[in-house]
Design an enzyme around this catalytic site. Structure first.
Site: not given
Length: 276
Positions: A101, A130, A160, A250, A253
């Site tokens: 992502s 993802g 991930n 966050d 990202h």
């Protein structure tokens, strides 16, 4: 345990005749100096047992999810994967970005920065939100780099895989290494710019520590031909170890500011690898 058992069996076999010579160290440089005199012929079964034991150890290393190519469920994922295949089939690809992502969002938060730094280089974004290493491996096997030969592939993948209950640090290393290996097999002339997995979490935490351990080992891939490892993750971290919201809202990202940091950090190395 396998080696210990093999060694005990070897010693037992060799000691059945007390007139035989003692068991030599079982390394090629030692074996080369021995002739197969009658007493030494009895070592042939011993060496066979030892070789079998070593082979068994190599075969016993289990495969795990990070190195097992797999697609993901969901029409959106399949459609994005197919769109990559359609784009590369058009040709004119000199630079590719491979990732999850964080790479995917070059098309959103990083759009203006991409236009400034990479669009002119015939760059193609092959990031899918993802994705883990196993999904990238499957995509590389299923058309994402078919019939192209870009000058450089920028790779940043693995975050991930780092979540609790997903993969160990060792498995993450295996997964990223497998991606680099597959890229070299598919694109032997392409130079790989492998980036460290970026830090995540507002402050120092166990997941960040795990990622740092992975990055330490991945940096060794820099010794391979056509692989350049570049560590830029520290540029997202403040002096107190925290990550600011204006870089990662966050704490994973990137914002436009974060993408500008990324682009500027890799620019000198990328330009060199591109032959500019």
């Amino acid at each position: 345990a396998v080696l210990r058992t093999a060694f005990i069996r070897a010693v037992t076999l060799n000691s059945t005749n007390r007139h035989q010579q003692p068991l030599p160290f079982l390394f090629p440089r030692h074996l080369a100096s021995f002739s197969l005199r009658p007493p030494m012929k009895s070592l042939i079964p011993v060496l066979a047992v030892f070789a079998l034991a070593v082979g068994t150890i190599a075969e016993d290393k289990p495969k795990h999810s990070a190195v097992s190519p797999a697609p993901r469920d969901g029409d959106w994922w399949t459609k994005r994967h197919d769109s990559f295949n359609k784009r590369v089939a058009e040709g004119n690809v000199d630079l590719i970005f491979i990732g999850d992502s964080i790479t995917h969002a070059w098309e959103n938060a990083g759009k203006a920065v991409w236009a400034k730094h990479f669009a002119k280089r015939n760059a193609v974004n092959l990031g899918i939100s993802g994705d883990r290493t196993q999904h990238v491996l499957w995509r590389l096997d299923n058309g994402n780099v078919k019939n192209i030969s870009p000058k450089v592939a920028v790779v940043m993948i693995g975050t991930n895989n780092s979540g609790e209950g997903r993969n160990t640090a060792e498995e993450m290393i295996d997964g990223v290494t497998a991606v680099v290996d597959k890229l070299h097999a598919k694109l032997p002339k392409t130079k790989v710019l492998l980036l460290d997995i970026f830090p995540r979490g507002q402050r120092i935490n166990a997941q960040r520590g795990k990622i740092l351990q992975v990055n330490q080992v991945l940096s060794r891939l820099d010794k391979r031909p056509n692989v350049t490892f570049l560590r830029i993750g520290q540029k997202f971290v403040s002096s107190d170890g925290s990550i600011a919201k204006d870089i990662m809202p966050d704490f994973l990202h990137l914002t436009p500011k974060g993408y500008a940091i990324w682009a500027e950090a890799i620019e000198p190395t990328l330009a060199r690898l591109m032959g500019e």
